[in-house]
Design a protein around this motif. Sequence first.
Motif, PDB file in Angstrom:
ATOM      1  N   GLN A 250     -12.822   3.441   7.489  1.00 11.09           N
ATOM      2  CA  GLN A 250     -12.507   2.693   6.438  1.00 11.09           C
ATOM      3  C   GLN A 250     -13.574   2.420   5.220  1.00 11.09           C
ATOM      4  N   ALA A 251     -13.648   3.301   4.335  1.00  8.09           N
ATOM      5  CA  ALA A 251     -14.798   2.940   2.962  1.00  8.09           C
ATOM      6  C   ALA A 251     -14.395   1.839   2.336  1.00  8.09           C
ATOM      7  N   TRP A 252     -15.147   1.169   2.138  1.00  2.00           N
ATOM      8  CA  TRP A 252     -15.080  -0.122   1.128  1.00  2.00           C
ATOM      9  C   TRP A 252     -14.922   0.470  -0.505  1.00  2.00           C
ATOM     10  N   MET A 253     -15.734   1.532  -0.497  1.00  2.00           N
ATOM     11  CA  MET A 253     -15.694   2.132  -2.038  1.00  2.00           C
ATOM     12  C   MET A 253     -15.801   3.429  -1.957  1.00  2.00           C
ATOM     13  N   LEU A 254     -14.843   4.204  -2.764  1.00  2.00           N
ATOM     14  CA  LEU A 254     -15.066   5.682  -2.919  1.00  2.00           C
ATOM     15  C   LEU A 254     -15.500   6.240  -4.264  1.00  2.00           C
ATOM     16  N   VAL A 255     -16.232   7.095  -4.367  1.00  2.00           N
ATOM     17  CA  VAL A 255     -16.309   7.892  -5.695  1.00  2.00           C
ATOM     18  C   VAL A 255     -15.605   9.145  -5.619  1.00  2.00           C
ATOM     19  N   LEU A 256     -14.764   9.398  -6.479  1.00  2.00           N
ATOM     20  CA  LEU A 256     -13.900  10.682  -6.139  1.00  2.00           C
ATOM     21  C   LEU A 256     -14.365  11.774  -7.228  1.00  2.00           C
ATOM     22  N   ALA A 257     -14.054  13.097  -6.810  1.00  2.00           N
ATOM     23  CA  ALA A 257     -14.671  14.383  -7.560  1.00  2.00           C
ATOM     24  C   ALA A 257     -14.358  14.285  -9.072  1.00  2.00           C
ATOM     25  N   ASN A 258     -13.335  13.461  -9.543  1.00  2.00           N
ATOM     26  CA  ASN A 258     -13.154  13.330 -10.710  1.00  2.00           C
ATOM     27  C   ASN A 258     -13.863  12.411 -11.831  1.00  2.00           C
ATOM     28  N   GLY A 259     -14.938  11.596 -10.871  1.00  2.00           N
ATOM     29  CA  GLY A 259     -15.663  10.693 -11.518  1.00  2.00           C
ATOM     30  C   GLY A 259     -15.686   9.247 -11.418  1.00  2.00           C
ATOM     31  N   SER A 260     -14.106   8.845 -10.819  1.00  2.00           N
ATOM     32  CA  SER A 260     -13.750   7.728 -10.842  1.00  2.00           C
ATOM     33  C   SER A 260     -14.197   6.802  -9.508  1.00  2.00           C
ATOM     34  N   PHE A 261     -14.481   5.602  -9.668  1.00  2.00           N
ATOM     35  CA  PHE A 261     -14.858   5.005  -8.353  1.00  2.00           C
ATOM     36  C   PHE A 261     -13.535   3.950  -8.081  1.00  2.00           C
ATOM     37  N   CYS A 262     -13.343   3.890  -6.636  1.00  2.00           N
ATOM     38  CA  CYS A 262     -12.160   3.171  -6.229  1.00  2.00           C
ATOM     39  C   CYS A 262     -12.709   2.017  -5.148  1.00  2.00           C
ATOM     40  N   SER A 263     -12.320   0.851  -5.437  1.00  2.00           N
ATOM     41  CA  SER A 263     -12.597  -0.279  -4.567  1.00  2.00           C
ATOM     42  C   SER A 263     -11.449  -0.311  -3.365  1.00  2.00           C
ATOM     43  N   PHE A 264     -11.726  -0.831  -2.248  1.00  2.00           N
ATOM     44  CA  PHE A 264     -10.459  -1.187  -1.325  1.00  2.00           C
ATOM     45  C   PHE A 264      -9.792  -2.407  -1.759  1.00  2.00           C
ATOM     46  N   LEU A 265      -8.597  -2.330  -1.714  1.00  2.00           N
ATOM     47  CA  LEU A 265      -7.832  -3.633  -2.218  1.00  2.00           C
ATOM     48  C   LEU A 265      -7.354  -4.494  -1.002  1.00  2.00           C
ATOM     49  N   THR A 266      -7.845  -5.799  -1.091  1.00  2.00           N
ATOM     50  CA  THR A 266      -7.471  -6.613   0.394  1.00  2.00           C
ATOM     51  C   THR A 266      -6.557  -7.639   0.047  1.00  2.00           C
ATOM     52  N   GLY A 267      -5.855  -7.669  -1.256  1.00  2.00           N
ATOM     53  CA  GLY A 267      -4.816  -8.642  -1.371  1.00  2.00           C
ATOM     54  C   GLY A 267      -3.407  -7.931  -0.890  1.00  2.00           C
ATOM     55  N   ALA A 268      -1.886  -8.314  -1.469  1.00  2.00           N
ATOM     56  CA  ALA A 268      -0.939  -7.713  -1.387  1.00  2.00           C
ATOM     57  C   ALA A 268      -0.841  -6.579  -2.378  1.00  2.00           C
ATOM     58  N   THR A 269      -0.271  -5.510  -1.809  1.00  2.00           N
ATOM     59  CA  THR A 269      -0.282  -4.485  -2.821  1.00  2.00           C
ATOM     60  C   THR A 269       1.202  -3.785  -2.935  1.00  2.00           C
ATOM     61  N   GLY A 270       1.350  -2.722  -2.283  1.00  2.00           N
ATOM     62  CA  GLY A 270       2.661  -2.232  -2.302  1.00  2.00           C
ATOM     63  C   GLY A 270       2.703  -0.775  -1.582  1.00  2.00           C
ATOM     64  N   LEU A 271       3.708  -0.251  -1.373  1.00  2.00           N
ATOM     65  CA  LEU A 271       4.056   0.812  -0.414  1.00  2.00           C
ATOM     66  C   LEU A 271       4.290   2.407  -1.340  1.00  2.00           C
ATOM     67  N   VAL A 272       3.847   3.441  -0.963  1.00  2.00           N
ATOM     68  CA  VAL A 272       4.057   4.711  -1.598  1.00  2.00           C
ATOM     69  C   VAL A 272       4.273   5.602  -0.722  1.00  2.00           C
ATOM     70  N   ASN A 273       5.488   6.165  -0.321  1.00  2.00           N
ATOM     71  CA  ASN A 273       5.848   7.069   0.813  1.00  2.00           C
ATOM     72  C   ASN A 273       5.864   6.439   1.872  1.00  2.00           C
ATOM     73  N   ASN A 274       5.872   5.166   2.375  1.00  2.00           N
ATOM     74  CA  ASN A 274       5.706   4.470   3.293  1.00  2.00           C
ATOM     75  C   ASN A 274       4.193   4.124   3.866  1.00  2.00           C
ATOM     76  N   GLN A 275       3.244   4.404   2.827  1.00  2.00           N
ATOM     77  CA  GLN A 275       1.804   4.021   3.019  1.00  2.00           C
ATOM     78  C   GLN A 275       1.400   3.163   2.153  1.00  2.00           C
ATOM     79  N   ARG A 276       0.621   2.311   2.539  1.00  2.00           N
ATOM     80  CA  ARG A 276       0.043   1.346   1.666  1.00  2.00           C
ATOM     81  C   ARG A 276      -1.111   1.575   0.363  1.00  2.00           C
ATOM     82  N   ILE A 277      -0.709   1.142  -0.806  1.00  2.00           N
ATOM     83  CA  ILE A 277      -1.711   1.460  -1.703  1.00  2.00           C
ATOM     84  C   ILE A 277      -3.151   0.715  -1.246  1.00  2.00           C
ATOM     85  N   ASP A 278      -4.081   1.391  -0.961  1.00  2.00           N
ATOM     86  CA  ASP A 278      -5.203   0.896  -0.139  1.00  2.00           C
ATOM     87  C   ASP A 278      -6.560   0.661  -1.457  1.00  2.00           C
TER      88      ASP A 278
END
Length: 202
Positions: free
Chosen positions: A133-161
């Motif tokens: 479980q990485a707390w931060m990702l850097v994607l190949a397209n240049g964007s960086f992503c942080s793990f969301l700890t609050g309530a999010t939502g589901l897409v295809n029964n998977q959490r938006i992380d």
Amino acid sequence: MIQGKRWLPSGKALVVLCLALLLGALSFGGYVPLARAVARVEPTRVTYFYPSSTAQATVSGYCWIGSLAASRSDAWRCATGNIIYDPCFEPVASKSGSLVICNPNPATGQKGIRVNLNQPLPRAEAFKGPDTQAWMLVLANGSFCSFLTGATGLVNNQRIDYGCSDGSVVIGLPKTGKVWMAKDQASGSNTLKDVPVKEAWL
């Protein structure tokens, strides 16, 4: 005396000749396919984050539970006033448990905020989740992503992380391997796209 005439092939004759040569090359295995340009995908760099004691600002606060974003025994969920930070890391150089570094961003070089603790760290409450479980990702397209700890939502029964700097979200945890792959959904889109992860911070 009969003067010899030079024979010049007509346009049609040239076309027939070229076709014959091409067919001959194919029949004798002389065909060489055109090279295709293949984009090289580098292996994902998995980095264990070590915070420094230096920071961009200093405040006071407390931590009451282990981090929900970073699956580490030295990462915490902390508060300063009405602001919650997660993850906050205990610097290696600090053995007293008197401070943590919150809100760092290794993708941009942001050092974070130093929180001087007014309560002891709750060692018994350290959170242990998946090792991948990485707390931060850097994607190949240049964007960086942080793990969301609050309530999010589901897409295809998977959490938006993860929430990303370009407004997209990552669904679920990335698929690990030599190259980690994240399911990325662009803002305003219903389509999921597999995007390689350039770097994952644990």
